[in-house]
Design a protein around this motif. Structure first.
Motif, short mmCIF file in Angstrom:
data_model
loop_
_atom_site.label_atom_id
_atom_site.label_comp_id
_atom_site.label_asym_id
_atom_site.label_seq_id
_atom_site.Cartn_x
_atom_site.Cartn_y
_atom_site.Cartn_z
N ASP A 43 0.98 -1.18 -0.05
CA ASP A 43 0.07 -0.01 0.07
C ASP A 43 0.95 1.20 0.21
OD1 ASP A 43 -2.61 -1.21 0.09
OD2 ASP A 43 -2.34 -1.71 2.33
N PHE A 44 1.95 0.98 0.11
CA PHE A 44 3.05 2.21 0.54
C PHE A 44 2.80 3.35 1.19
CE2 PHE A 44 3.61 0.12 -3.89
CZ PHE A 44 4.80 -0.09 -3.64
N ALA A 45 2.02 2.91 2.54
CA ALA A 45 2.09 3.83 3.57
C ALA A 45 3.24 4.02 4.33
CB ALA A 45 0.98 3.20 4.68
N ARG A 46 4.09 2.94 4.28
CA ARG A 46 5.65 3.00 4.46
C ARG A 46 6.46 2.97 3.16
NH1 ARG A 46 3.28 -0.83 7.92
NH2 ARG A 46 4.29 -2.57 6.89
N PRO A 47 7.41 3.73 3.09
CA PRO A 47 8.52 3.50 2.04
C PRO A 47 9.09 2.36 2.04
CG PRO A 47 9.25 5.16 3.50
CD PRO A 47 7.88 4.82 4.16
N PRO A 48 9.63 1.71 0.94
CA PRO A 48 10.37 0.58 0.71
C PRO A 48 11.69 0.95 1.57
CG PRO A 48 9.60 1.09 -1.48
CD PRO A 48 9.25 2.15 -0.57
N ARG A 49 12.12 -0.33 2.05
CA ARG A 49 13.51 -0.20 2.89
C ARG A 49 14.57 -0.53 1.84
NH1 ARG A 49 15.54 -1.06 8.48
NH2 ARG A 49 17.26 -2.59 8.26
N ILE A 50 15.59 0.43 1.68
CA ILE A 50 16.60 0.27 0.83
C ILE A 50 18.03 0.31 1.66
CG2 ILE A 50 18.10 1.30 -0.91
CD1 ILE A 50 15.00 2.43 -2.20
N CYS A 51 18.58 -0.81 1.59
CA CYS A 51 20.19 -1.01 2.28
C CYS A 51 21.13 -1.26 1.58
CB CYS A 51 19.98 -2.03 3.22
SG CYS A 51 18.57 -1.92 4.57
N LEU A 52 22.35 -0.69 1.81
CA LEU A 52 23.57 -1.13 1.16
C LEU A 52 23.93 -2.35 1.53
CD1 LEU A 52 25.85 2.32 1.80
CD2 LEU A 52 24.53 1.42 -0.33
N GLU A 53 24.47 -3.27 0.62
CA GLU A 53 24.86 -4.74 1.02
C GLU A 53 26.29 -4.92 1.16
OE1 GLU A 53 22.01 -7.63 -0.84
OE2 GLU A 53 22.36 -6.68 1.15
N ASP A 54 26.84 -3.97 0.77
CA ASP A 54 28.56 -3.80 1.33
C ASP A 54 28.87 -2.97 2.32
OD1 ASP A 54 31.22 -4.56 1.02
OD2 ASP A 54 31.50 -3.70 -0.98
N ARG A 55 29.40 -3.41 3.43
CA ARG A 55 29.74 -2.59 4.50
C ARG A 55 31.18 -2.09 4.23
NH1 ARG A 55 27.73 -1.73 9.26
NH2 ARG A 55 26.06 -3.21 9.01
N GLY A 56 31.94 -2.56 3.53
CA GLY A 56 33.13 -2.28 3.04
C GLY A 56 33.13 -0.84 2.21
N ALA A 57 32.09 -0.63 1.50
CA ALA A 57 31.80 0.57 0.64
C ALA A 57 31.76 1.74 1.65
CB ALA A 57 30.62 0.32 0.03
N VAL A 58 31.63 1.64 2.92
CA VAL A 58 31.45 2.98 3.53
C VAL A 58 32.81 3.11 4.61
CG1 VAL A 58 29.09 3.12 3.70
CG2 VAL A 58 30.09 1.95 5.45
N ASP A 59 33.89 2.24 4.23
CA ASP A 59 34.93 2.29 4.84
C ASP A 59 34.94 2.34 6.54
OD1 ASP A 59 36.10 2.83 2.46
OD2 ASP A 59 35.71 5.07 2.52
N GLY A 60 34.12 1.86 7.04
CA GLY A 60 33.86 1.64 8.47
C GLY A 60 33.48 2.88 9.25
N ARG A 61 33.54 4.07 8.64
CA ARG A 61 33.05 5.29 9.02
C ARG A 61 31.63 5.62 9.27
NH1 ARG A 61 33.41 11.01 5.95
NH2 ARG A 61 31.67 11.08 6.93
N LEU A 62 31.24 6.58 10.01
CA LEU A 62 29.74 6.99 10.08
C LEU A 62 29.43 7.94 8.88
CD1 LEU A 62 27.69 6.24 12.29
CD2 LEU A 62 28.23 8.52 13.30
N TYR A 63 28.24 7.90 8.15
CA TYR A 63 27.70 8.75 7.49
C TYR A 63 26.42 9.25 7.77
CZ TYR A 63 31.39 7.56 4.15
OH TYR A 63 32.66 7.16 3.48
N PRO A 64 26.18 10.41 7.56
CA PRO A 64 24.55 10.92 7.69
C PRO A 64 23.67 10.30 6.80
CG PRO A 64 25.73 12.48 6.44
CD PRO A 64 26.96 11.66 7.02
#
Length: 559
Positions: free
Chosen positions: A52-73
Motif C-alpha cells: 500500500d506504500f503507507a511505509r516507503p520501501p526499505r533500501i539498504c547497502l549490501e557491502d559494508r566495506g563500501a563505507v570504509d567503516g566510518r559513520l555517514y549521515p
C-alpha cells in the motif's frame, strides 16, 4: 490490483535496471541490484513489506566495506539502511507499484551520492540525536537552563519507569503524582550537572564514533565546542559515585553522558583525595574511564506546548477563568491546557458547582472514574494527571460567588450553554471598568447540535452577549436555526428536561472556542462572532463577522 499483480509489475520495472527478486525471501519481497553512486556502483537491497506504500520501501547497502567503516549521515550504522525519504513529506502511489519503487531507488541513489561525496556531513548536527545514543531519558530542563540538575526514575504506570532529567528539587508535580499513584515513594534525585553549550553539537571524526572513553570524548569536545571540556571535567570532579552524569544542553537538543570510574580507582583513599586526584587520573588514564552516551526526548513546557504551534504558546502566562465544565467546557478545558493555558506563570481556573452523573457520560470528556465528583475539581485532576507543567485549579462553586475573581483574570470563558447564566456573566463583566475588564468569550450550541456559535467581547467598542438579542422575547441578530429545538424528558421534577444532541456537537463547539481563544492570545481576534454549521438540515450557514454593539442593549448601551 492483487498482490501477485503488484509484485509482477515491480519485477518487470526493476528488471529493466538490473534488479532481480530474491526467491528465498518468503515473507518480505526483496530485490537486489546496484545503484550508481559517487564512488561507482554499490550493491543494494530493496525490501517492500507494504504494497500500500503507507511505509516507503526499505533500501539498504549490501557491502559494508563500501563505507570504509566510518559513520555517514542518512545511513543507519547497524543496518546500512538509507534514510532517503520522510514518509510524512511524500505520498507514494500504490496504484503504480513498479514506478513507485523505481522512484524510491532513484531517491536513495541521490542521497548516497551526496553522502559519499561529503556534501551531507553538515546534516550530522540536525540528526545528532540519532548518532549520540538511544533516547532513554526525558528532559524537563527549561530552555537555556544550566546548573544543578538531577535524574529521577519516575513510575509512569505500573511496571514502567523512565529516567527524567529536571532542575534539582524542581520536578514537575505530574511526575511525583504519577510516581506515587503507581506505587512509588518519594522521588530519589540523583545529581547531574547540566552544562549549556552555545552551539549545535555534531560529529568531528565519523570514523571514530561514538566516543566510548574519556580521552576520545574530551578530544571531541575540544573539536566541536572549545571550552566545554573544562566545564564537563569540573562537573565530573565535583560529582560523587562510581558513575557520574553530565547533561549537555546544546542548541540541537539535550544529550546525556555517563562516565564510569575504573574499578582500580574505586578506593577510599581516592575519595579522600578528590578532587585533585580525579583531575590527574582523567588526564593520565583517560582511556580507562568508559563513557556511555544516551539520547534525550524533551518534555519541557516550551516543547510540549510549543511544538504544534511552531514554537509559540499564545496562552502561556495568561490567567483564564472557564465557567462551566460540562459537555462543552470539559472538552474546551482539556484543549486549553493542551495549548498551554496554565503554563509559564499562567493559571487555568475551572468553575462548576455540578457533579458528574451517569447521564453525562455519553458526551463528556470525563468517564467512570470521576462519577459523583464535582466536574470542576474532577476536570482539574484529569488535566493535572495528563499534562505536565499546568497550573490548574477546580472550584466547586456557583459562578455568582466567583464574580470578584473576574477582576483578576485576563479572559473569562462562558461555556455553560445556559442563556440565563450567560446573561448574568455578561452583565457583570461589561460593568467592570475598562482598564480592569477581562476579555469575555461565550460559546454555545444551537438546537439539537445544529450549529455552534461563539462571541468574543473585548470592550465597549465590541458587541456583548446581550447585544445579540436585546429583547429576551425578540429575534436574535445571529440566528441560524431552521426550526424548533426538540426537548427530551426523563422521570423526575427538577432537571427532568434536557436538549439531546451528539457529542460531536460538543467537541466542535469546544474547537470553535479554542480557535477564538488562540486568536485572542495572539492579539489577532479577527471576527469576534463566529459560526459553525453542523447540521444543514436543522440550520443555515452564517458568515463570521465583527458585529457592532446594539444601541438597544440593556447591558452595555448605558454604560
Amino acid at each position: 490490483m492483487t498482490r501477485a499483480e503488484a509484485l509482477a509489475e515491480i519485477d518487470a520495472t526493476l528488471l529493466r535496471i538490473g534488479f532481480l527478486r530474491d526467491a528465498s525471501a518468503a515473507f518480505i519481497p526483496k530485490w537486489r541490484g546496484r545503484i550508481r553512486a559517487f564512488r561507482g556502483e554499490l550493491a543494494v537491497r530493496v525490501e517492500v513489506d507494504d504494497l500500500d506504500f503507507a511505509r516507503p520501501p526499505r533500501i539498504c547497502l549490501e557491502d559494508r566495506g563500501a563505507v570504509d567503516g566510518r559513520l555517514y549521515p542518512h545511513l543507519l550504522p547497524a543496518s546500512l539502511a538509507i534514510c532517503y525519504l520522510d514518509s510524512n513529506a511524500a505520498v507514494l502511489d500504490r496504484y503504480r507499484p513498479g514506478g513507485t519503487v523505481l522512484w524510491c531507488i532513484q531517491q536513495a541513489e541521490r542521497v548516497v551520492s551526496e553522502v559519499l561525496r561529503g556534501a551531507a556531513d553538515r546534516d550530522f548536527a540536525h540528526e545528532f540525536n540519532v548518532y549520540w545514543g538511544l533516547p532513554v531519558f526525558f528532559s524537563d530542563l527549561p530552555q537555556d537552563f544550566e546548573g544543578k540538575a538531577a535524574v529521577a526514575w519516575v513510575r509512569l504506570r505500573a511496571g514502567y519507569e523512565v529516567p527524567v532529567l529536571a532542575p534539582h528539587g524542581k520536578f514537575a508535580t505530574v511526575f511525583s503524582t504519577l510516581h506515587r499513584k503507581n506505587g512509588g515513594g518519594a522521588l530519589d534525585e540523583i545529581p547531574c550537572a547540566a552544562i549549556r553549550v552555545d552551539a549545535a553539537l555534531t560529529i568531528d571524526a565519523p570514523d571514530r564514533w561514538p566516543p566510548t572513553q574519556w580521552a576520545r570524548l574530551s578530544e571531541w569536545l575540544d573539536a566541536v565546542t572549545p571550552g566545554t571540556r573544562i566545564e564537563v571535567e569540573a562537573a565530573l570532579i565535583a560529582a560523587r559515585g562510581n558513575v557520574r552524569s553530565v547533561a549537555l544542553h546544546a542548541r540541537n537538543g539535550v544529550f546525556m553522558l555517563l562516565v564510569t570510574i575504573p574499578a582500580v580507582f574505586r578506593k577510599l583513599e581516592f575519595e579522600k583525595s578528590r578532587p585533585g586526584a580525579m583531575k590527574g587520573l582523567l588526564e593520565r588514564y583517560g582511556v580507562k574511564f568508559t563513557v556511555s552516551t544516551y539520547g534525550v526526548e524533551r518534555i519541557d513546557e516550551a516543547f510540549v506546548y510549543g511544538r504544534n504551534m511552531n514554537g509559540e504558546i499564545p496562552l502561556a502566562g495568561k490567567k483564564i477563568l472557564l465557567i462551566g465544565c460540562g459537555t462543552i467546557g470539559g472538552y474546551l478545558g482539556h484543549m486549553l491546557a493542551q495549548n498551554g493555558a496554565g503554563t509559564l506563570g499562567g493559571q487555568l481556573i475551572l468553575i462548576d458547582d455540578d457533579k458528574l452523573g451517569p447521564q453525562n457520560l455519553g458526551r463528556h470528556v470525563l468517564g467512570m472514574p470521576y462519577l459523583d465528583l464535582n466536574k470542576a475539581e474532577a476536570l482539574a485532576q484529569f488535566i493535572a494527571e495528563q499534562l505536565p507543567h499546568i497550573s490548574v485549579v477546580g472550584e466547586p462553586r456557583d459562578i455568582l460567588e466567583m464574580k470578584p475573581r473576574m477582576y483578576k483574570v485576563d479572559l473569562v470563558i462562558d461555556a455553560t450553554g445556559t442563556e440565563a447564566v450567560s446573561i448574568a456573566v455578561n452583565d457583570f463583566v461589561v460593568g467592570i471598568p475598562g482598564d480592569k475588564r477581562p476579555g469575555l468569550l461565550h460559546v454555545w450550541i444551537l438546537g439539537n447540535g445544529a450549529a455552534a456559535q461563539g462571541l468574543l467581547h473585548l470592550g465597549p467598542e465590541t458587541a456583548c452577549y446581550k447585544c445579540l438579542k436585546p429583547d429576551l422575547a425578540g429575534e436574535g441578530r445571529v440566528g441560524m436555526l431552521r426550526g424548533e429545538t426538540e426537548l427530551a424528558r426523563v422521570a423526575g421534577c427538577a432537571d427532568s428536561v434536557f436538549v439531546p444532541f451528539p457529542v460531536s456537537a460538543s467537541v466542535q463547539a469546544a474547537a470553535l472556542g479554542l480557535e477564538m481563544v488562540l486568536d485572542w492570545g495572539r492579539g489577532m481576534p479577527r471576527a469576534l462572532q463566529r459560526n459553525r454549521l453542523l447540521n444543514p438540515n436543522q440550520a443555515h450557514a452564517r458568515k463570521d463577522s465583527r458585529i457592532a454593539p446594539s444601541p438597544r442593549c440593556p447591558a452595555c448601551s448605558s454604560r
